[in-house]
Design a protein around this motif. Structure first.
Motif, PDB file in Angstrom:
ATOM      1  N   ARG A  27       0.825  -1.067   0.085  1.00 37.77           N
ATOM      2  CA  ARG A  27      -0.059  -0.127  -0.082  1.00 37.77           C
ATOM      3  C   ARG A  27       0.874   1.334  -0.046  1.00 37.77           C
ATOM      4  NH1 ARG A  27      -3.964  -0.601   4.224  1.00 37.77           N
ATOM      5  NH2 ARG A  27      -4.267   1.548   4.074  1.00 37.77           N
ATOM      6  N   ALA A  28       0.254   2.430  -0.458  1.00 39.18           N
ATOM      7  CA  ALA A  28       1.019   3.508  -0.582  1.00 39.18           C
ATOM      8  C   ALA A  28      -0.111   4.628  -0.588  1.00 39.18           C
ATOM      9  CB  ALA A  28       2.026   3.771  -1.744  1.00 39.18           C
ATOM     10  N   VAL A  29       0.540   6.006  -0.312  1.00 37.98           N
ATOM     11  CA  VAL A  29      -0.195   7.100  -0.655  1.00 37.98           C
ATOM     12  C   VAL A  29       0.245   7.875  -1.794  1.00 37.98           C
ATOM     13  CG1 VAL A  29      -0.944   9.640   0.234  1.00 37.98           C
ATOM     14  CG2 VAL A  29      -0.720   7.609   1.885  1.00 37.98           C
ATOM     15  N   VAL A  30      -0.481   7.989  -2.901  1.00 33.01           N
ATOM     16  CA  VAL A  30      -0.234   8.392  -4.045  1.00 33.01           C
ATOM     17  C   VAL A  30      -0.865   9.665  -4.295  1.00 33.01           C
ATOM     18  CG1 VAL A  30       0.129   8.172  -6.643  1.00 33.01           C
ATOM     19  CG2 VAL A  30       0.352   6.187  -4.816  1.00 33.01           C
ATOM     20  N   ARG A  31      -0.391  10.775  -4.336  1.00 29.73           N
ATOM     21  CA  ARG A  31      -1.334  12.299  -4.682  1.00 29.73           C
ATOM     22  C   ARG A  31      -2.374  12.409  -3.645  1.00 29.73           C
ATOM     23  NH1 ARG A  31      -0.882   9.860  -9.712  1.00 29.73           N
ATOM     24  NH2 ARG A  31       0.133  10.915 -11.402  1.00 29.73           N
ATOM     25  N   GLY A  32      -1.697  11.901  -2.587  1.00 28.53           N
ATOM     26  CA  GLY A  32      -2.681  12.257  -1.333  1.00 28.53           C
ATOM     27  C   GLY A  32      -3.800  11.400  -0.963  1.00 28.53           C
ATOM     28  N   GLY A  33      -3.885  10.132  -2.052  1.00 35.11           N
ATOM     29  CA  GLY A  33      -4.992   9.252  -1.894  1.00 35.11           C
ATOM     30  C   GLY A  33      -4.198   8.030  -1.582  1.00 35.11           C
ATOM     31  N   HIS A  34      -5.273   7.012  -0.738  1.00 32.50           N
ATOM     32  CA  HIS A  34      -4.580   5.794  -0.395  1.00 32.50           C
ATOM     33  C   HIS A  34      -4.819   4.723  -1.622  1.00 32.50           C
ATOM     34  CE1 HIS A  34      -3.534   6.669   3.857  1.00 32.50           C
ATOM     35  NE2 HIS A  34      -4.577   7.650   3.867  1.00 32.50           N
ATOM     36  N   THR A  76     -11.354   3.718  -3.828  1.00 34.70           N
ATOM     37  CA  THR A  76     -11.596   5.354  -3.606  1.00 34.70           C
ATOM     38  C   THR A  76     -12.324   5.644  -2.281  1.00 34.70           C
ATOM     39  OG1 THR A  76     -13.728   5.030  -4.641  1.00 34.70           O
ATOM     40  CG2 THR A  76     -11.753   5.506  -6.089  1.00 34.70           C
ATOM     41  N   THR A  77     -12.228   6.885  -1.932  1.00 39.61           N
ATOM     42  CA  THR A  77     -13.326   7.157  -0.861  1.00 39.61           C
ATOM     43  C   THR A  77     -13.932   8.416  -1.241  1.00 39.61           C
ATOM     44  OG1 THR A  77     -11.571   6.173   0.827  1.00 39.61           O
ATOM     45  CG2 THR A  77     -13.330   8.021   1.761  1.00 39.61           C
ATOM     46  N   GLU A  78     -15.322   8.225  -1.307  1.00 38.25           N
ATOM     47  CA  GLU A  78     -16.245   9.084  -2.197  1.00 38.25           C
ATOM     48  C   GLU A  78     -17.445   9.401  -1.328  1.00 38.25           C
ATOM     49  OE1 GLU A  78     -16.509   8.534  -6.259  1.00 38.25           O
ATOM     50  OE2 GLU A  78     -15.425   6.402  -5.872  1.00 38.25           O
ATOM     51  N   GLU A  79     -17.521  10.556  -1.008  1.00 36.27           N
ATOM     52  CA  GLU A  79     -18.855  11.116   0.027  1.00 36.27           C
ATOM     53  C   GLU A  79     -19.715  11.530  -1.144  1.00 36.27           C
ATOM     54  OE1 GLU A  79     -19.340  11.031   3.224  1.00 36.27           O
ATOM     55  OE2 GLU A  79     -17.227  10.604   3.980  1.00 36.27           O
ATOM     56  N   LEU A 100      -6.088   2.766 -11.211  1.00 40.75           N
ATOM     57  CA  LEU A 100      -4.969   2.185 -12.172  1.00 40.75           C
ATOM     58  C   LEU A 100      -3.805   2.888 -12.274  1.00 40.75           C
ATOM     59  CD1 LEU A 100      -6.928   0.268 -14.866  1.00 40.75           C
ATOM     60  CD2 LEU A 100      -6.012  -0.767 -13.197  1.00 40.75           C
ATOM     61  N   ARG A 101      -3.937   4.106 -12.359  1.00 35.07           N
ATOM     62  CA  ARG A 101      -3.037   5.124 -12.350  1.00 35.07           C
ATOM     63  C   ARG A 101      -2.102   5.090 -11.596  1.00 35.07           C
ATOM     64  NH1 ARG A 101      -4.819  11.081 -11.630  1.00 35.07           N
ATOM     65  NH2 ARG A 101      -4.978  10.154  -9.624  1.00 35.07           N
ATOM     66  N   ASP A 102      -2.572   5.174 -10.055  1.00 37.24           N
ATOM     67  CA  ASP A 102      -1.865   5.140  -8.857  1.00 37.24           C
ATOM     68  C   ASP A 102      -1.137   3.967  -8.514  1.00 37.24           C
ATOM     69  OD1 ASP A 102      -2.896   7.679  -8.636  1.00 37.24           O
ATOM     70  OD2 ASP A 102      -4.297   7.344  -7.005  1.00 37.24           O
ATOM     71  N   ALA A 103      -1.618   2.641  -8.776  1.00 38.66           N
ATOM     72  CA  ALA A 103      -1.216   1.426  -8.785  1.00 38.66           C
ATOM     73  C   ALA A 103      -0.369   1.034  -9.667  1.00 38.66           C
ATOM     74  CB  ALA A 103      -2.472   0.493  -8.816  1.00 38.66           C
ATOM     75  N   HIS A 104      -0.268   1.626 -10.898  1.00 39.87           N
ATOM     76  CA  HIS A 104       0.663   1.725 -11.866  1.00 39.87           C
ATOM     77  C   HIS A 104       1.997   2.409 -11.369  1.00 39.87           C
ATOM     78  CE1 HIS A 104       3.165   3.160 -15.614  1.00 39.87           C
ATOM     79  NE2 HIS A 104       2.927   1.942 -15.786  1.00 39.87           N
ATOM     80  N   GLU A 105       1.959   3.498 -10.776  1.00 44.91           N
ATOM     81  CA  GLU A 105       3.085   4.147 -10.027  1.00 44.91           C
ATOM     82  C   GLU A 105       3.680   3.446  -9.051  1.00 44.91           C
ATOM     83  OE1 GLU A 105       3.133   8.324  -9.159  1.00 44.91           O
ATOM     84  OE2 GLU A 105       1.895   8.738 -10.823  1.00 44.91           O
ATOM     85  N   LEU A 106       2.944   2.735  -8.453  1.00 47.36           N
ATOM     86  CA  LEU A 106       3.443   1.835  -7.226  1.00 47.36           C
ATOM     87  C   LEU A 106       4.034   0.422  -7.834  1.00 47.36           C
ATOM     88  CD1 LEU A 106       3.780   1.233  -4.318  1.00 47.36           C
ATOM     89  CD2 LEU A 106       1.179   0.340  -4.188  1.00 47.36           C
ATOM     90  N   VAL A 107       3.490  -0.248  -8.913  1.00 45.38           N
ATOM     91  CA  VAL A 107       3.781  -1.465  -9.333  1.00 45.38           C
ATOM     92  C   VAL A 107       3.481  -1.388 -10.805  1.00 45.38           C
ATOM     93  CG1 VAL A 107       3.624  -3.938  -9.498  1.00 45.38           C
ATOM     94  CG2 VAL A 107       3.162  -2.837  -7.380  1.00 45.38           C
ATOM     95  N   PRO A 108       4.673  -0.758 -11.653  1.00 45.35           N
ATOM     96  CA  PRO A 108       4.483  -0.514 -12.991  1.00 45.35           C
ATOM     97  C   PRO A 108       3.595  -1.746 -13.609  1.00 45.35           C
ATOM     98  CG  PRO A 108       6.428   0.188 -12.268  1.00 45.35           C
ATOM     99  CD  PRO A 108       6.099  -0.489 -11.169  1.00 45.35           C
ATOM    100  N   GLY A 109       4.097  -3.049 -13.545  1.00 39.44           N
ATOM    101  CA  GLY A 109       3.685  -4.060 -14.170  1.00 39.44           C
ATOM    102  C   GLY A 109       2.257  -4.307 -14.180  1.00 39.44           C
TER     103      GLY A 109
END
Length: 401
Positions: A264-271, A287-290, A306-315
């Motif tokens: 897990r990670a925080v990417v652009r302020g989102g978990h 996502t966390t959406e009100e 997918l964008r945030d996960a790709h930054e964490l694990v490109p494959g």
């Protein structure tokens, strides 16, 4: 007396009373019903689709340490107590149901992708250590040694070997079977109104007109718990729906696991988190959406995950995307659950678990069984009494079972 194994009670007709009626058949409602039946209470569940609910979307992280938030130290105690119960809870439930829960003691790795994230993670590590929690700081190179698929730019991370995972869908299915075998009656209909007998709760009226009488009623309907007609305003639980979109991908082949633990990670302020299952499924969320009662899967939500996960694990973008889902977490004003007796005699709550429903399943079952048989919460659950939100606490008498 306990009903013999493998014997589910037929739904009685008319106003045949139950000791306990649980409104809501998600994992929290089912574990409450199972534990109540084990205590010898004649128990029923009202839900049009028992075994459904938020657990069908949840990732199943048991992350008491990794998900620590500032200001939630009291909740941390409850989370840790439930995490400690998980191994024995899983063994008992698997024995009772015959289901494999896919419980994995694989640990969790939280990583930082830039200098700001690294500083934040360092602060969190110091906070964890002050609270006596077991978390190990790793360099970026050590993180990639543990998980070679991580992005080269990972700056560091926290290894928490005690934060595990379970498959929530299997958990729900196992609890449903365990309830049936323990003799819990399942009414596959929606509760439309809380039934009152004078100044106390007395069961519920179901869709279709059936009235179920019960000595005690437990409202465990997740994010819907605050919308049951007939519940007096002063005890209506202040829960709200918090939308979460989740993706499921498939890792081809039986060998070379994509990830060996939850990452897990925080990417652009989102978990963002990635939870690898032994069956090759990889869960990406959330996502966390009100947004109220909206459960639409959106292109933007899928893209961001997918964008945030790709930054964490490109494959990850090479993997087949097999499912997209959105669910509603039951949020409370302080992000903690509401457990036990309300100010209305005969009405108890088991709701508001927000992001910790799967983690808190074992202790919720134990706490509710104690409250239903003894009328009071055990000491470690008292901070989570619904009375902390009661609008007019002096208006009605304290409930004793």
């Amino acid at each position: 007396m306990h009903t013999p194994p493998h014997t589910a009670r037929e739904a009685p007709t008319g106003d045949a009373p139950y000791d306990v009626l649980v409104v809501g058949g998600g994992i929290i409602g089912l574990v409450t019903a199972w534990r109540a039946a084990q205590r010898g209470l004649r128990t029923a569940v009202a839900d049009p689709a028992p075994g459904g609910g938020a657990a069908q979307v949840a990732a199943g992280m048991l992350a008491a340490v990794t998900e620590l938030h500032y200001g939630e130290q009291t909740l941390l105690g409850l989370n840790l107590a439930s995490a400690r119960r998980y191994p024995s809870f899983v063994a008992e439930l698997e024995e009772a149901s015959g289901h494999d829960l896919a419980f994995r003691t694989c640990g969790t790795l939280s990583v930082a992708l830039d200098a700001d994230d690294r500083a934040h993670l360092r602060e969190l590590h110091a906070f964890q250590r002050r609270l006596g929690l077991d978390a190990q700081w790793l360099t970026g190179r050590e993180c990639r040694r543990l998980e070679p698929m991580l992005a080269p730019g990972v700056r560091g991370g926290l290894r928490v070997d005690g934060d595990h995972q379970v498959d929530p869908r299997r958990l729900a299915a196992a609890l449903l079977t365990a309830c049936e075998r323990a003799g819990v009656t399942l009414h596959r209909a929606r509760a439309e109104r809380l039934a009152l007998d004078g100044d106390r709760a007395a069961g519920a009226e179901l869709a279709g007109g059936t009235r179920l009488a019960a000595g005690q009623t437990v409202l465990a309907a997740g994010s819907l718990s605050g919308r049951l007609p007939g519940v007096p305003e002063e005890v209506l639980p202040p829960v709200r729906p918090v939308k979460g979109q989740v993706l499921r991908l498939s890792v081809p082949g039986p060998y070379a696991p994509f990830l060996s633990r939850t990452v897990r990670a925080v990417v652009r302020g989102g978990h963002v988190y990635l939870v690898p299952r032994e069956n090759g499924e990889l869960v990406v969320g959330a996502t966390t959406e009100e947004l109220g009662w909206d459960t639409t899967v959106t292109a933007g939500g899928v893209y961001e995950l997918l964008r945030d996960a790709h930054e964490l694990v490109p494959g990850i973008t090479e993997l087949p995307l097999v499912e997209t889902r959105a669910g509603l977490r039951p949020g409370s004003p302080d992000n903690a659950p509401l457990l036990g007796p309300t100010a209305l005699p005969g009405l108890q709550l088991a709701t508001g678990h927000y992001r910790n429903g799967v983690l808190l399943t074992p202790i919720t079952g134990d706490v509710m069984a104690e409250a239903l048989t003894g009328g009071e919460l055990p000491p470690d659950a008292r901070p989570f009494s619904p009375r902390r939100f009661t609008r007019h606490p002096a208006a009605v008498q304290e409930h004793t079972a």
